[in-house]
Write an enzyme that holds these catalytic residues in place. Structure first.
Site, short mmCIF file in Angstrom:
data_model
loop_
_atom_site.label_atom_id
_atom_site.label_comp_id
_atom_site.label_asym_id
_atom_site.label_seq_id
_atom_site.Cartn_x
_atom_site.Cartn_y
_atom_site.Cartn_z
N CYS A 72 0.92 -1.26 -0.14
CA CYS A 72 0.07 0.21 0.07
C CYS A 72 0.84 1.28 0.02
O CYS A 72 1.15 1.66 1.05
CB CYS A 72 -0.97 0.01 1.17
N CYS A 89 0.16 3.67 11.27
CA CYS A 89 0.24 4.63 11.96
C CYS A 89 -0.60 4.97 12.87
O CYS A 89 -1.24 6.06 13.24
CB CYS A 89 0.48 5.92 11.13
#
EC number: 2.1.1.-
Length: 432
Positions: A244, A367
């Site tokens: 990704c 994240c």
């Protein structure tokens, strides 16, 4: 643009500043005004609610935006009250009308009657009765986010929330083989051997950045790419995948590292505009270490089973670990988003496992420190499959301490401990 077009503060601001020719102190002021207002929106909305006799949802959006800007000048910046009120009222008069300007003037004069501490004493819940509700208002986070973060960080919660509201320093990365850290201005980062913290100035004015030989990249993001590149691989080490890849910062660093070893990287990205950003960051096909950038769905990767030697899956997530840089994420995401995201994360990880060859290395990263996006996803995919296991990723983060993840052998970086985004890392192995 952030509210109306879904832009990201850290990406929109540089373009706006350049368009209007702002630099130096003017650019710094505009940056703090915009980013600070978005960052502290929850606190300021609580104050505005106490000053307005109707729900905020019934206030015209353009007026509410201006009021938030005015409140930030009054309560969060060293702007004289008369200047903050006059400029905000003038903005409302120009953009909306005279009646709305009178309303804004009355509201901001009420806001300016107290300082921030005085307002917090009135609008924040009593911490003895509702600790997390108090922290949500004081530190400007949605209540559900505060509750989720408490699960993973415990008593350090106030420190984490406070760190989320500290504007991040600009960190540069030298891409190995194309530039060196020594040619970048700034202070060396404590953990990444390729990073520096830019003390001042526009990153685009740094020659290596302007030429694409270096880039802007949070140290935590650098450490994710370096961890994958440092992981042990048995046998062949030629085919690397960033599953990704958008917007391309990690891909660019991985491609540079791959080129030094005679390996090549393929980046896949489902969104066309983000795939173009990856191509731009890496230099595209033919650049050192770059085999290609594919506009492709990571849940249906166009690769054969057991074909890739190293895989980075930095999965789409809530972004709640990067609120310093993307403060708007806290207001865009909802608790309901978690279910859809975790399903996507599991599908992506299962697909990464499919194309990973036995003896290769797969790094799952997010994240976000939220447990449902980290430990729960990894456990759901790895535990039922006897050929999969976790290998301790912490030795791949030299010098990083106090970074134990929510599962054994995983790692979790934190803004308040490490000065990075809250990156989660898990190293997955596949046996023959």
């Amino acid at each position: 643009m952030v509210r109306t077009e879904g832009g990201y503060t850290n990406l929109v601001l540089p373009a706006v500043l350049a368009k209007h020719g702002l630099d130096g102190r003017d650019a710094a002021f505009a940056t703090e005004l915009a980013a600070g207002t978005i960052r502290r929106q929850g606190t300021y909305d609580a104050v505005l609610t106490a000053c307005i006799d109707r729900p905020l949802r019934k206030v015209e959006s353009a007026v509410l935006d201006a009021l938030r800007l005015g409140v930030h000048q009054l309560l969060g910046m060293r702007v004289p009250a008369h200047a903050a009120i006059d400029t905000t009222v003038g903005l409302v008069r120009t953009k909306v009308g005279i009646g709305a300007a009178g309303f804004a003037n009355a509201v901001l004069r009420t806001v300016g009657s107290r300082d921030l501490d005085g307002w917090l004493a009135e609008v924040a819940p009593d911490p003895a009765e509702d600790r997390n509700g108090h922290l949500a208002v004081v530190h400007s986070h949605p209540r559900w986010v505060v509750d989720e973060l408490e699960i993973v960080v415990g008593e350090e919660l106030p420190d984490l929330l406070a760190a989320d509201n500290v504007p991040p320093r600009v960190t540069l990365v030298a891409r190995p083989g194309r530039s060196t850290r020594e040619e970048l201005p700034g202070t060396p980062t404590p953990y990444s051997p390729y990073g520096v913290v830019l003390e001042s100035g526009d990153p685009a004015s740094v020659p290596a950045v302007a030429e694409g030989r270096a880039g802007v990249q949070d140290e935590g993001s650098q450490l994710v790419a370096l961890a994958l590149a440092s992981a042990r691989v048995e046998g062949r080490d030629e085919r690397w995948l960033d599953q990704c890849a958008g917007p391309g910062g990690k891909s660019a660093l991985l491609a540079a590292l791959a080129a030094e070893r005679g390996a090549t990287l393929v980046g896949t990205e489902i969104h066309h505009h983000r795939a173009r950003l990856v191509a731009r960051a890496t230099g595209g096909v033919g650049a050192p270490g770059v085999l290609g950038v594919l506009n492709a769905d990571g849940t249906r990767a166009p690769f054969a089973d057991d074909s890739i030697d190293r895989i980075l899956l930095d999965a789409p997530c809530t972004g709640l670990g990067a609120l310093r840089r993307r403060p708007e994420s806290r207001w865009r995401r909802t608790a309901e988003d978690l279910e859809d995201l975790t399903l996507l994360q599991r599908r992506l990880l299962e697909e990464a496992v499919r194309v990973l060859r036995p003896g290769g290395a797969l790094l799952y990263a997010t994240c976000s420190p939220v447990r449902s996006e980290t430990a729960d996803v990894v456990t759901a995919v790895v535990s039922p499959r006897p050929e999969l296991s976790l290998e301790d990723v912490r030795p791949l983060l030299p010098g990083v301490t106090d970074a134990d993840g929510p599962l054994p052998d995983t790692a979790q970086l934190w803004p308040h401990r490490h000065g990075t985004d809250a990156m989660f890392l898990a190293l997955v192995r596949k046996d023959r």
